[in-house]
Design a protein around this motif. Structure first.
Motif, short mmCIF file in Angstrom:
data_model
loop_
_atom_site.label_atom_id
_atom_site.label_comp_id
_atom_site.label_asym_id
_atom_site.label_seq_id
_atom_site.Cartn_x
_atom_site.Cartn_y
_atom_site.Cartn_z
N HIS A 194 0.84 -1.21 0.00
CA HIS A 194 0.00 0.00 0.00
C HIS A 194 0.87 1.26 0.00
N LYS A 268 -5.43 -3.48 5.57
CA LYS A 268 -6.75 -3.35 4.96
C LYS A 268 -6.90 -1.98 4.29
N THR A 269 -6.97 -0.94 5.10
CA THR A 269 -7.14 0.41 4.58
C THR A 269 -6.26 1.35 5.39
N ARG A 299 -14.93 7.43 8.35
CA ARG A 299 -14.05 6.34 7.93
C ARG A 299 -13.40 5.65 9.14
N SER A 413 -7.84 11.28 3.51
CA SER A 413 -6.72 10.33 3.53
C SER A 413 -5.43 11.03 3.94
#
Lengths: 425, 425
Positions: A194, A268-269, A299, A413
């Motif tokens: 990622h 995951k995120t 989120r 983000s």
């Protein structure tokens, strides 16, 4: 039986059954899911076909498909009602009788007992399976999945899966994938890397040679709202060997010029990674949001159990609310404007102090499509962080051609990544 | 040419071309979009087929499809590169020569000038069209769409659309739909009725007779996270007549037992309806969120320009934050707990007073999957509203089998619906 089946699957077709698909009531996410899974197993998908609950057209589509490939995976039409005819049609096409499968009947009975519902006679229909089929028990519904075999030397396999994704996906992962892997030459392993802070094309540009030359392991990039993920997939004789190959490739990418943009391996995120990092360091988090309007908090709170590290947040859309709740100074707003480094820093500090969190982050900017000015066009966003001994603000200048949704996602983000970078030193 | 074409389309197939679909890299939303659109036009969809950028398989799929229906709609494979072969393959299958289409070439040239990019020779390939085709100019890309005709008495039509949804969707609405309507017996109109507070099955149960007997206008329900929408679609010789038929049906549903659950006709979303209602009444709004964790604020701020009515919100996950920022009393939390009617009411009042808004709403509950107790199982949510002269709290008891995402969405919707109901008296 499956152990009699010596097939070695190279290619497949996906046949989805359901009138609701042909009416456009639902999007066929099963075909995409199954395709991606088969690609990872090294099985090529030739075609997707989607027909309604119509035995004649299903039968014709199935015969065509069987003439082209040895493996067909179907979804849908395994329900208890009269118009669920996938299994009956496929059994007929393969020339197989249907037989009662007692373990499935017991399973279905206990499923109804457990959920307190009444079993109806048509559920018995769901426990009939084609002669010689391998049954995959369904833990999330009443329809068992199965693989039926037919054709010359039993060379043709039709795997039938129920239509609802919450049944199909776990069935595939837990049972169909191992079944298929036992019938392919190789095992497959993959690792996800990622990235944050680098775009897909810049990343591709920098490791182009690596990517082009990578066939096994293969390297495939995926992009979503400012984040890039690279999937490294290796095929080998054993899992140990495949894992070794993946790990070596990941190491090469880590050492390359794009290595510094990696924020996680097989995570995951971004929000998951942040919550874990907060928990590990024993720190708490809060957010003050203007242009992201609650998206950061949303989120973070998508994650069950985040309450040990997430204290809360403020969505301060109006300037008066920035002042009253976060203590942003009137002079700051008057001198620099709501969209400014100074306001972002005061918001981050304000939410940290108001909530008592260790780390506060903030966003303020123009998400568009309206509200831009020549000095601060749509896409201008200030993202700040405040901790006891640390504060920082970054300015994003995202393209004003991007959607409001994109600008908000990327801003959220960035705020979370700022906190993650701080925690990682 | 289209005016020579006297076809009357009754059924169709959708043929999507693209290796990225077979790899599962993207979900085939085009097939669902086109299916829904064709259903509204009264054209039945027999089958979806999806093949890769492979002329042989495309050709075979096309021939099969043409043998079954008179109308085929394709998406994808109209790009400028060597592997974009949809048009060439279809022209060959229909026995048509490709010819340069000058208006498309001019269009493409000016498109490149406008976007400041350099036109490459392979873009010329995109301006070649099968003899006799009707061209649909593309305002969002370089590939023109088109309808090609062939077969006996030109009875077969293949409509080719580019793959990217941001090109395909406007092309369909602006050009393909009118083209198809000129080749069907009737015009179609539809109206959407939006419901809140009643589930899909309860709604169907109550107006079952109405729905079963409705063929023209037809009545179709759609369901998403606690909201139900009914689409009424009428087919008639003229738009005036179709609209009259829809309106009469909507009136019947309004007068029925489910009428009281309607919150909007042809509105976009619940949050849109709320923002419009706030604007109309000149009132401002704020939210205090525990279990929804920012979702209400996020959904409201998805709407550009909401800042005239939305002042802000607080996400108060920790009890200390509920006390410090919203002024929830320690005794309330101690006596009744964070998940209680009393806390919800104090949160709503607190956020209203803190932000100076006219209306404050709040949520506090157990979104799961963990955190439930026998007294307050997962799915227990209190939703409250506070205005100057009004306050109310409702308790939701959603199924603990539902996902965290569902429980949060439905709770957020209930809070917004509470505000909407207050505004509507």
């Amino acid at each position: 039986m499956s152990d009699m089946n010596t097939a070695n699957y190279k290619n497949a077709q996906i046949l989805c059954v359901g009138t609701e698909l042909l009416l456009g009531d639902i999007v066929n996410t099963n075909a995409a899911f199954l395709s991606a899974q088969l690609a990872e197993l090294g099985i090529s998908v030739y075609k997707h076909i989607c027909v309604g609950d119509n035995p004649e057209r299903l039968s014709r589509a199935l015969r065509d498909a069987l003439s082209e490939t040895d493996l067909i995976i179907t979804s849908g039409g395994l329900g208890p009602t009269y118009d669920d005819l996938t299994k009956e049609t496929i059994a007929a096409a393969l020339g197989l009788e249907l037989e009662l499968h007692s373990p499935s009947l017991d399973r279905i009975k206990s499923y109804f007992e457990r959920t307190g519902r009444v079993m109806t006679p048509n559920n018995v229909k769901q426990t009939m399976i084609p002669h010689g089929a391998t049954v995959f028990p369904n833990n999330n519904g009443t329809a068992p999945a199965m693989a039926a075999f037919g054709g010359e030397n039993n060379s043709k396999t039709v795997i039938m899966l129920p239509g609802p994704p919450n049944e199909l996906i776990p069935l595939f992962h837990e049972q169909v994938k191992p079944f298929l892997m036992s019938h392919t030459d190789a095992v497959i392993d993959s690792v996800n890397i990622h990235f944050f802070g680098i775009g897909e094309s810049a990343l591709e540009e920098q490791i182009k040679d690596l990517m082009i030359n990578a066939t096994n392991p293969s390297i495939a990039p995926y992009c979503k709202s400012g984040e890039v993920r690279i999937r490294v997939t290796a095929k080998a004789e054993t899992h140990v060997k495949a894992k070794e190959m993946c790990d070596a490739c990941v190491e090469t990418i880590k050492q390359s010029s794009v290595g510094k943009f990696i924020y996680g391996i097989d995570t995951k995120t971004l929000e998951n990674t942040l919550v874990l990092a907060l928990r590990e360091s024993g720190k708490t988090f809060a957010c003050a949001e203007s242009c992201t309007g609650g998206l950061i908090a949303k989120r973070i709170t998508d994650i069950s159990g985040c309450s040990d590290v997430f204290l809360g947040g403020c969505v301060t859309y109006a300037n008066s609310v920035k002042q009253n709740i976060l203590g942003v100074r009137a002079e700051t707003l008057a001198s620099f404007g709501a969209v400014s480094e100074q306001t972002a820093l005061e918001m981050a500090e304000g939410v940290r102090k108001q909530t008592g969190a260790d780390i506060g982050v903030s966003t303020t900017g123009i998400a568009g499509p309206s509200g831009g000015t020549p000095e601060k066009p749509v896409g201008t966003v200030f993202v700040a962080i405040s901790a006891k001994d640390y504060h920082k603000c970054i300015k994003l200048t995202l393209s004003s051609m991007k959607s409001r949704e994109y600008i908000r996602e990327v801003s959220a983000s960035n705020a979370m990544h700022l906190a993650l970078s701080y925690l990682n030193g």
